[in-house]
Design a protein around this motif. Structure first.
Motif, PDB file in Angstrom:
ATOM      1  N   ALA A 138     -19.752 -63.606 -97.362  1.00  0.00           N
ATOM      2  CA  ALA A 138     -19.109 -63.601 -95.924  1.00  0.00           C
ATOM      3  C   ALA A 138     -18.698 -62.216 -95.542  1.00  0.00           C
ATOM      4  CB  ALA A 138     -17.804 -64.582 -96.058  1.00  0.00           C
ATOM      5  N   ILE A 139     -18.097 -61.478 -96.454  1.00  0.00           N
ATOM      6  CA  ILE A 139     -17.471 -59.984 -96.080  1.00  0.00           C
ATOM      7  C   ILE A 139     -18.755 -59.217 -95.271  1.00  0.00           C
ATOM      8  CG2 ILE A 139     -16.727 -57.748 -96.930  1.00  0.00           C
ATOM      9  CD1 ILE A 139     -15.035 -59.686 -98.723  1.00  0.00           C
ATOM     10  N   LYS A 140     -19.976 -59.318 -96.196  1.00  0.00           N
ATOM     11  CA  LYS A 140     -21.098 -58.552 -95.639  1.00  0.00           C
ATOM     12  C   LYS A 140     -21.692 -59.114 -94.145  1.00  0.00           C
ATOM     13  CE  LYS A 140     -22.544 -57.622-100.264  1.00  0.00           C
ATOM     14  NZ  LYS A 140     -23.518 -57.773-101.403  1.00  0.00           N
ATOM     15  N   GLN A 141     -21.498 -60.388 -94.207  1.00  0.00           N
ATOM     16  CA  GLN A 141     -22.007 -61.013 -92.692  1.00  0.00           C
ATOM     17  C   GLN A 141     -21.215 -60.609 -91.750  1.00  0.00           C
ATOM     18  OE1 GLN A 141     -22.435 -64.888 -94.111  1.00  0.00           O
ATOM     19  NE2 GLN A 141     -24.756 -64.718 -94.466  1.00  0.00           N
ATOM     20  N   ILE A 142     -19.999 -60.692 -92.102  1.00  0.00           N
ATOM     21  CA  ILE A 142     -18.952 -60.142 -91.157  1.00  0.00           C
ATOM     22  C   ILE A 142     -19.142 -58.742 -90.530  1.00  0.00           C
ATOM     23  CG2 ILE A 142     -16.323 -60.004 -90.346  1.00  0.00           C
ATOM     24  CD1 ILE A 142     -16.058 -62.658 -92.100  1.00  0.00           C
ATOM     25  N   LYS A 143     -19.274 -57.860 -91.669  1.00  0.00           N
ATOM     26  CA  LYS A 143     -19.453 -56.576 -91.271  1.00  0.00           C
ATOM     27  C   LYS A 143     -20.698 -56.096 -90.520  1.00  0.00           C
ATOM     28  CE  LYS A 143     -19.347 -51.985 -93.740  1.00  0.00           C
ATOM     29  NZ  LYS A 143     -19.169 -51.274 -95.056  1.00  0.00           N
ATOM     30  N   SER A 144     -21.724 -56.993 -90.578  1.00  0.00           N
ATOM     31  CA  SER A 144     -22.873 -56.888 -89.676  1.00  0.00           C
ATOM     32  C   SER A 144     -22.759 -57.347 -88.334  1.00  0.00           C
ATOM     33  CB  SER A 144     -24.179 -57.477 -90.652  1.00  0.00           C
ATOM     34  OG  SER A 144     -24.116 -58.733 -90.479  1.00  0.00           O
ATOM     35  N   ASN A 145     -21.925 -58.197 -88.187  1.00  0.00           N
ATOM     36  CA  ASN A 145     -21.676 -58.978 -86.452  1.00  0.00           C
ATOM     37  C   ASN A 145     -20.806 -57.891 -85.898  1.00  0.00           C
ATOM     38  OD1 ASN A 145     -21.064 -60.432 -84.625  1.00  0.00           O
ATOM     39  ND2 ASN A 145     -21.061 -62.315 -85.728  1.00  0.00           N
ATOM     40  N   ARG A 146     -21.346 -57.058 -85.102  1.00  0.00           N
ATOM     41  CA  ARG A 146     -20.603 -56.085 -84.168  1.00  0.00           C
ATOM     42  C   ARG A 146     -19.736 -56.766 -83.119  1.00  0.00           C
ATOM     43  NH1 ARG A 146     -23.501 -52.092 -81.683  1.00  0.00           N
ATOM     44  NH2 ARG A 146     -25.762 -52.986 -81.899  1.00  0.00           N
ATOM     45  N   GLY A 147     -19.934 -58.183 -83.003  1.00  0.00           N
ATOM     46  CA  GLY A 147     -19.048 -58.790 -81.850  1.00  0.00           C
ATOM     47  C   GLY A 147     -17.742 -59.363 -82.485  1.00  0.00           C
ATOM     48  N   VAL A 148     -17.534 -59.359 -83.655  1.00  0.00           N
ATOM     49  CA  VAL A 148     -16.465 -59.671 -84.480  1.00  0.00           C
ATOM     50  C   VAL A 148     -15.181 -59.045 -84.099  1.00  0.00           C
ATOM     51  CG1 VAL A 148     -15.279 -60.238 -86.639  1.00  0.00           C
ATOM     52  CG2 VAL A 148     -17.442 -61.080 -86.269  1.00  0.00           C
ATOM     53  N   ARG A 149     -14.161 -59.083 -83.850  1.00  0.00           N
ATOM     54  CA  ARG A 149     -13.086 -58.095 -83.530  1.00  0.00           C
ATOM     55  C   ARG A 149     -11.837 -58.205 -84.546  1.00  0.00           C
ATOM     56  NH1 ARG A 149     -12.524 -56.768 -78.393  1.00  0.00           N
ATOM     57  NH2 ARG A 149     -11.060 -55.031 -79.580  1.00  0.00           N
ATOM     58  N   ALA A 150     -11.739 -59.332 -85.025  1.00  0.00           N
ATOM     59  CA  ALA A 150     -10.771 -59.652 -86.107  1.00  0.00           C
ATOM     60  C   ALA A 150     -10.844 -60.680 -87.018  1.00  0.00           C
ATOM     61  CB  ALA A 150      -9.268 -59.949 -85.172  1.00  0.00           C
ATOM     62  N   VAL A 151     -10.548 -60.580 -88.134  1.00  0.00           N
ATOM     63  CA  VAL A 151     -10.518 -61.499 -89.234  1.00  0.00           C
ATOM     64  C   VAL A 151      -9.367 -62.249 -89.646  1.00  0.00           C
ATOM     65  CG1 VAL A 151     -11.541 -62.193 -91.465  1.00  0.00           C
ATOM     66  CG2 VAL A 151     -12.619 -60.404 -89.984  1.00  0.00           C
TER      67      VAL A 151
ATOM     68  N   VAL B 111     -16.743 -70.009 -92.874  1.00  0.00           N
ATOM     69  CA  VAL B 111     -16.693 -69.243 -92.103  1.00  0.00           C
ATOM     70  C   VAL B 111     -16.973 -69.517 -90.512  1.00  0.00           C
ATOM     71  CG1 VAL B 111     -17.240 -66.618 -91.393  1.00  0.00           C
ATOM     72  CG2 VAL B 111     -17.318 -67.459 -93.688  1.00  0.00           C
ATOM     73  N   LYS B 112     -16.071 -69.525 -89.814  1.00  0.00           N
ATOM     74  CA  LYS B 112     -16.175 -69.921 -88.195  1.00  0.00           C
ATOM     75  C   LYS B 112     -15.863 -68.467 -87.227  1.00  0.00           C
ATOM     76  CE  LYS B 112     -13.169 -72.290 -86.205  1.00  0.00           C
ATOM     77  NZ  LYS B 112     -12.311 -73.388 -85.859  1.00  0.00           N
ATOM     78  N   ILE B 113     -16.557 -68.092 -86.433  1.00  0.00           N
ATOM     79  CA  ILE B 113     -16.296 -67.178 -85.409  1.00  0.00           C
ATOM     80  C   ILE B 113     -16.007 -68.002 -84.164  1.00  0.00           C
ATOM     81  CG2 ILE B 113     -17.129 -65.101 -84.273  1.00  0.00           C
ATOM     82  CD1 ILE B 113     -18.844 -64.614 -86.751  1.00  0.00           C
ATOM     83  N   ASP B 114     -14.871 -67.437 -83.641  1.00  0.00           N
ATOM     84  CA  ASP B 114     -14.522 -68.445 -82.222  1.00  0.00           C
ATOM     85  C   ASP B 114     -14.132 -67.072 -81.294  1.00  0.00           C
ATOM     86  OD1 ASP B 114     -13.617 -69.835 -80.254  1.00  0.00           O
ATOM     87  OD2 ASP B 114     -12.127 -70.765 -81.141  1.00  0.00           O
ATOM     88  N   ASP B 115     -14.379 -66.894 -80.255  1.00  0.00           N
ATOM     89  CA  ASP B 115     -14.066 -65.838 -79.399  1.00  0.00           C
ATOM     90  C   ASP B 115     -13.733 -64.536 -79.984  1.00  0.00           C
ATOM     91  OD1 ASP B 115     -13.396 -65.027 -76.679  1.00  0.00           O
ATOM     92  OD2 ASP B 115     -11.306 -65.622 -77.039  1.00  0.00           O
ATOM     93  N   GLY B 116     -14.498 -64.174 -80.830  1.00  0.00           N
ATOM     94  CA  GLY B 116     -14.510 -62.723 -81.463  1.00  0.00           C
ATOM     95  C   GLY B 116     -13.566 -62.702 -82.956  1.00  0.00           C
ATOM     96  N   ILE B 117     -13.266 -63.798 -83.236  1.00  0.00           N
ATOM     97  CA  ILE B 117     -12.224 -64.062 -84.369  1.00  0.00           C
ATOM     98  C   ILE B 117     -13.056 -64.661 -85.595  1.00  0.00           C
ATOM     99  CG2 ILE B 117      -9.981 -64.491 -85.326  1.00  0.00           C
ATOM    100  CD1 ILE B 117      -8.847 -64.684 -82.523  1.00  0.00           C
ATOM    101  N   ALA B 118     -13.021 -63.817 -86.535  1.00  0.00           N
ATOM    102  CA  ALA B 118     -13.867 -64.832 -87.628  1.00  0.00           C
ATOM    103  C   ALA B 118     -12.815 -65.417 -88.517  1.00  0.00           C
ATOM    104  CB  ALA B 118     -14.750 -63.808 -88.483  1.00  0.00           C
ATOM    105  N   TYR B 119     -12.786 -66.821 -88.739  1.00  0.00           N
ATOM    106  CA  TYR B 119     -11.986 -67.446 -89.519  1.00  0.00           C
ATOM    107  C   TYR B 119     -12.687 -67.562 -91.022  1.00  0.00           C
ATOM    108  CZ  TYR B 119      -9.083 -68.301 -85.331  1.00  0.00           C
ATOM    109  OH  TYR B 119      -8.157 -68.314 -83.808  1.00  0.00           O
ATOM    110  N   VAL B 120     -11.917 -67.311 -91.775  1.00  0.00           N
ATOM    111  CA  VAL B 120     -12.543 -67.457 -93.156  1.00  0.00           C
ATOM    112  C   VAL B 120     -11.687 -68.383 -93.999  1.00  0.00           C
ATOM    113  CG1 VAL B 120     -13.175 -66.263 -95.180  1.00  0.00           C
ATOM    114  CG2 VAL B 120     -13.507 -64.849 -93.116  1.00  0.00           C
ATOM    115  N   LEU B 121     -11.994 -69.526 -94.546  1.00  0.00           N
ATOM    116  CA  LEU B 121     -11.318 -70.514 -95.042  1.00  0.00           C
ATOM    117  C   LEU B 121     -11.669 -70.530 -96.575  1.00  0.00           C
ATOM    118  CD1 LEU B 121      -8.925 -72.448 -94.549  1.00  0.00           C
ATOM    119  CD2 LEU B 121     -10.798 -74.255 -94.383  1.00  0.00           C
ATOM    120  N   LEU B 122     -10.504 -70.273 -97.497  1.00  0.00           N
ATOM    121  CA  LEU B 122     -11.024 -70.686 -98.888  1.00  0.00           C
ATOM    122  C   LEU B 122     -10.937 -72.195 -98.938  1.00  0.00           C
ATOM    123  CD1 LEU B 122      -8.637 -67.934-100.533  1.00  0.00           C
ATOM    124  CD2 LEU B 122     -11.067 -67.738 -99.617  1.00  0.00           C
ATOM    125  N   ASN B 123     -11.998 -72.877 -99.508  1.00  0.00           N
ATOM    126  CA  ASN B 123     -11.899 -74.343 -99.245  1.00  0.00           C
ATOM    127  C   ASN B 123     -12.133 -75.187-100.731  1.00  0.00           C
ATOM    128  OD1 ASN B 123     -12.047 -76.602 -97.514  1.00  0.00           O
ATOM    129  ND2 ASN B 123     -14.209 -76.289 -97.354  1.00  0.00           N
TER     130      ASN B 123
END
Length: 268
Positions: free
Chosen positions: A39-52, A8-20
């Motif tokens: 990862a889903i729970k952590q993204i949900k708690s991050n109010r700065g994320v704008r898209a996944v 999971v990488k967050i870049d400029d408001g976008i959370a990139y989730v990679l099955l690896n």
């Protein structure tokens, strides 16, 4: 936020989730289930994320359940399927349904194979962008199983019942364009990741609170009663009107087009 099988990488408001797990065509083992859920729970708690944006490493989204890995450890299978109440989501279901419960738009980038459990994960996304040569299948019937990862929640809204029944019973493999015709994917492209990134940037031009309210309204009201729909719309609109991002949206339209939005309100 990254783990061994999910990055999971967050870049400029976008959370990139990679099955690896590229060496296994991103087959889903117990660890990947657990890391996706986290990862889903952590993204949900991050109010700065704008898209996944969810994608797979090595040119494939996912070949589905890693049957050998899961079946070789019976307690893992128990943990995947266990739920406190029959109507609750278990771990296997949360990695699909969880995307719908996020208050931000989720885009799945589908390349290579997208089979079985991989298809169930993709169905949880709000938008699915596939390559033309992507191979997609609701494949559980081939293994003598029923699709049980909550993908049907979305499938029953995006496809006619007879088509969903046929695909699930036959485990037919579709390519991108045929999947688009049936409504299984939203768009096909030669460059699905590029299209996903452009879409994410477009979605970020609107209020994060409005995006959360719209997603909540559509997902919960799609098959709800009219009274429930009207109630939800009114409550959401009042919350938005009282929030700062609604005022910022108006300012962006009238005089300050570059004025930045604040992070999403808590509670969405």
């Amino acid at each position: 936020m990254s783990g061994q099988s999910v990055q999971v990488k967050i870049d400029d408001g976008i959370a990139y989730v990679l099955l690896n797990r590229p060496e296994k065509m991103n087959a889903i083992n117990y660890l990947m289930f657990s890391e996706l859920d986290r990862a889903i729970k952590q993204i949900k708690s991050n109010r700065g994320v704008r898209a996944v944006i969810v994608s797979g490493a090595g040119g494939n989204f996912s070949s589905g359940l890693d049957v050998k890995s899961v079946m070789s450890a019976p307690m893992q299978a128990v943990k995947l399927l266990f739920k406190g109440l029959p109507g609750n989501a278990n771990l296997a279901q949360r990695v699909s349904l969880g995307w719908q419960n996020l208050p931000v738009p989720v885009i799945a980038v589908l390349e290579g194979c997208c089979y079985g459990g991989g298809m169930q994960i993709a169905l949880g996304a709000d938008v699915r962008i596939a390559s033309h040569d992507c191979k997609l299948s609701i494949m559980e019937a081939k293994w003598g199983l029923v699709p049980d990862m909550a993908g049907l929640v979305a499938l029953r809204q995006i496809m006619p019942k007879d088509q969903a029944m046929l695909l699930s019973l036959t485990a037919k493999v579709l390519e991108g364009n045929e999947a688009l015709t049936l409504g299984l994917v939203t768009q096909v492209s030669e460059t699905p990741m590029e299209v996903a990134q452009q879409l994410a940037q477009q979605l970020m031009q609107t209020s994060p609170d409005a995006a959360a309210a719209i997603k909540l309204s559509i997902n919960r009201s799609w098959t709800a009663s009219v009274r429930s729909l009207l109630c939800r719309e009114s409550i959401s609109q009042i919350r938005l009107l009282l929030g700062k991002n609604c005022k910022i949206a108006a300012a962006r339209q009238l005089k300050e087009p570059q004025k930045p939005y604040q992070d999403r309100q808590s509670g969405w």
